[in-house]
Every structure is written in C-alpha cells, then in structure tokens.
Design an enzyme around this catalytic site. Structure first.
Site, short mmCIF file in Angstrom:
data_model
loop_
_atom_site.label_atom_id
_atom_site.label_comp_id
_atom_site.label_asym_id
_atom_site.label_seq_id
_atom_site.Cartn_x
_atom_site.Cartn_y
_atom_site.Cartn_z
N HIS A 201 0.37 -1.38 -9.91
CA HIS A 201 1.19 -0.33 -9.32
C HIS A 201 2.64 -0.58 -9.73
O HIS A 201 3.24 -1.60 -9.35
CB HIS A 201 1.10 -0.36 -7.78
CG HIS A 201 -0.12 0.29 -7.22
ND1 HIS A 201 -1.37 -0.28 -7.31
CD2 HIS A 201 -0.28 1.46 -6.55
CE1 HIS A 201 -2.25 0.52 -6.72
NE2 HIS A 201 -1.62 1.58 -6.25
N GLU A 204 6.48 3.69 -9.22
CA GLU A 204 6.22 4.74 -8.24
C GLU A 204 7.43 4.88 -7.32
O GLU A 204 8.16 5.87 -7.36
CB GLU A 204 4.97 4.43 -7.42
CG GLU A 204 4.63 5.49 -6.37
CD GLU A 204 3.47 5.10 -5.47
OE1 GLU A 204 2.95 5.99 -4.80
OE2 GLU A 204 3.10 3.90 -5.42
N ASP A 293 -5.31 9.15 -6.05
CA ASP A 293 -4.65 8.12 -5.26
C ASP A 293 -5.36 7.95 -3.91
O ASP A 293 -6.14 7.04 -3.74
CB ASP A 293 -3.16 8.42 -5.08
CG ASP A 293 -2.34 7.18 -4.73
OD1 ASP A 293 -2.89 6.07 -4.81
OD2 ASP A 293 -1.16 7.32 -4.39
#
Length: 356
Positions: A201, A204, A293
């Site tokens: 990740h 973001e 997601d």
C-alpha cells in the site's frame, strides 16, 4: 456491432481483481449474523440494510483514518474459524456472481487472533473458505502485515510457508503517514530472498516518498493504489505531460498500479471520480488496474467500478479489456496460469461482447 455497455453486460464480462480486503467485503447481513453469534453488541444497527448504509456513510468521510475505523466492527466478528470460513466462501461467491474470474484477496492474520486462533489457524480457515467457492473463479490470497505493528517478519514467513497452498504474496497496510514501509525492511528482504511476491500500500494517503520507498527500498512488485504517482507528472506550456524520474521509472518498469477509484474518492486520495488520475495514467499507458478495495465500506463491486469508469470517461469494451488483461498480467500466479486465463477466458469473453 458491440454489445451495449449495460450493467448486466458489464457484469458478464470477465474481470480480474487484485486489491480487495477480506474484512472490507463482508455482506452486511453476515456482519449482523456473526455479531449475534459472537455476542458483539457494538454495531450501530442490527438491520442489514441500515448497516450497509452506515458503512458507506462512514467510508465517504474523505479521511483514510475515519475509513479505517469501520474495520473495527468487521474484524470483531471474524475471530473464529467458522466465521473466517464463511466470510471467505461468501467473498468467492459474491465475486464469481459479479463476473470476476480471478481474484487476489488480502487480509491481516494478526487481526484475527483475539479469541484463541493462532496465525496458522487463521490462514487455514480463510483458504478453506476460498476453496469452497464456485469453480468459475480462481481465488488466491495475499497476507498483510499492519504497518504500525511489529509482526511483519512473522507474517512474511507465514506467507512463504503457505505459498503452495494458495497464498501468493505479502503486503503491508494501514495508515501510511508516520509508518513508512522501510520500518519493515527485514520482512521485505526475507520475502524477496524466498523468490516470493510483494505488493505494498503506497501513494494513497501519502505522496511520492512512500512510493519511492516501496519500490526502491522494499522491492514492491506492485503498488497498492499508487494514486499519488501523478504528483510526479507535470504539464508543459503546450499541455503535454512530462514525467518525473519516479513516474518514468514506474511506467518503464511496468509496475502495476492497483487503483481503486471509488475508494480513492471516499478516502480523499482523489477529489472526485472525474478528477481521478486513472484517466491520465491510462492515456500515458501506465500498467493501470481497476479494483474494489473494500466492497462493503465503499458500496461497490467490480462491475460498478467498471460502469462508473465507462460513464465518467466514456470508455468502451476495449478499455475494459485492456484494464483486465493488465490485471491478469500483473497477478502473482505463475506465468502459464496467467496466460491460460487471458487466452482461454478473458480474450474470448471480450470478443463476444465486441462482436456479439
């Protein structure tokens, strides 16, 4: 003449999903059932329809931190073998019904050990649930470590231990700011030394430094979200995009971007779907993929994501096919399996829609 881009036709199109959280995709009714079984009394409502609306409202706050708070409820009801098997099986069923032919679903085993399960028990239960799903979908698993915790090496070893049982990669997740991926270098180095796969990740809720560390320090094969790579792209006075060194590297190396448009809007990573960088990145031929997601929190499916992109950017079947093949090329299963799905399922499926 191509088939109309209707919700039903889009649902039947073969789709590939690389970024989907197990604890973010429960059916609202299942959350209620599991809460009742576990004696969990903290749900804001026990009406499934109202609960689904509550999750969506909380997720649509524009804050990643607020978005992540919603997982307290889903994780709380996923603490037994039976609950994990059920949630995993239903995830496979729901994705298959939505036309998904291949999915990598991620979860953090360390979050599911509050009632006596150990990490191995958790992984085994989830894999059992996936295996009980429909035969029309291939489901694989990504094991996630929490970036604010200190169990990443343990989770990395777990991912490698179950690599032949359905676990295809290692991930870290959680709040990016203040918790850089380099805190977990030993875990990433272990996974890479074992010839295993890494997705992180990054990009973001935090910008280019997070992406740079994920790639150049931690060896990420893919970027979870990667939305902020657009910060390294500028327009010259003629309106021509100019790529900075990091953006150019990401594109040149074909590093896949696991983009989740609806979720990115909900968490504030993008101001609106129309302003989402996926359009620019697709035009510039980055390795863009489309993902859900958290299907419960964002009230979305792969079909609704595709429909939203069609409606927003006037994309067609060729765009959806390109995105789908991108995703399958980027999957963490062996090359021959990727090729078989592309040649035998994805391309024929889109051919039928392009020339019905």
């Amino acid at each position: 003449m191509a088939a109309a881009l209707t919700p039903e036709n889009i649902r039947t199109a073969p789709k590939v999903l690389l970024h989907d959280h197990l604890d973010g995709g429960l059916r609202a009714g299942t959350v209620v059932d599991l809460a009742d079984a576990a004696g969990y009394a903290k749900l804001p409502t026990r009406d499934a329809e109202e609960l689904a609306g509550w999750f969506l409202g909380a997720a649509h706050s524009g804050s990643l931190e607020r978005y992540l708070e919603t997982f307290g409820h889903t994780v709380a009801v996923m603490q037994t073998r039976e609950s994990l098997v059920r949630v995993a099986r239903e995830a496979a069923e729901d994705l298959a019904a939505d036309g998904v032919v291949y999915a990598e679903i991620r979860f953090a085993p360390e979050l599911h050990v509050e009632q006596g399960l150990d990490l191995d028990n958790v992984v085994q239960a989830v894999l059992e649930g996936f295996a009980a799903g429909p035969s029309s979908i291939t489901v694989r698993c990504l094991l996630t470590a929490m970036r604010h915790a200190a169990r990443s090496r343990e989770i990395a070893e777990l991912a490698v231990r179950y690599r032949d049982a359905g676990v295809v990669g290692f991930d870290i997740a959680g709040a990016e700011k203040g918790f850089p991926p380099t805190r977990h270098l030993d875990a990433f180095e272990y996974v890479r030394q074992q010839n295993a796969h890494v997705t992180i990740h990054a990009g973001e809720a935090f910008g280019l430094p997070s992406i740079w560390e994920a790639i150049q320090w931690c060896g990420a094969d893919r970027l979870g979200h990667g939305v902020r790579i657009v910060d390294d792209i500028t327009m010259d006075r003629h309106g021509t995009p100019q790529l900075g060194r990091l953006a150019a590297y990401v594109r040149d190396m074909r590093i896949p971007l696991e983009m989740c448009p609806t979720s990115n809007v909900h968490t504030g990573a993008a101001t609106s779907l129309a302003d989402h960088p996926i359009r620019l990145l697709r035009d510039l031929r980055f390795r863009v993929t489309v993902n859900t997601d958290n299907r419960l929190m964002s009230g979305c499916t792969m079909s609704s994501e595709c429909q939203a992109l069609v409606d927003t950017f006037d994309w067609g079947w060729t765009d959806l096919r390109w995105l789908t093949i991108n995703a399958m090329k980027s999957a963490f299963v062996p090359f021959d399996q990727r090729l078989a799905l592309i040649d035998e399922i994805i391309k024929p499926g889109y051919e039928k829609l392009l020339s019905p």
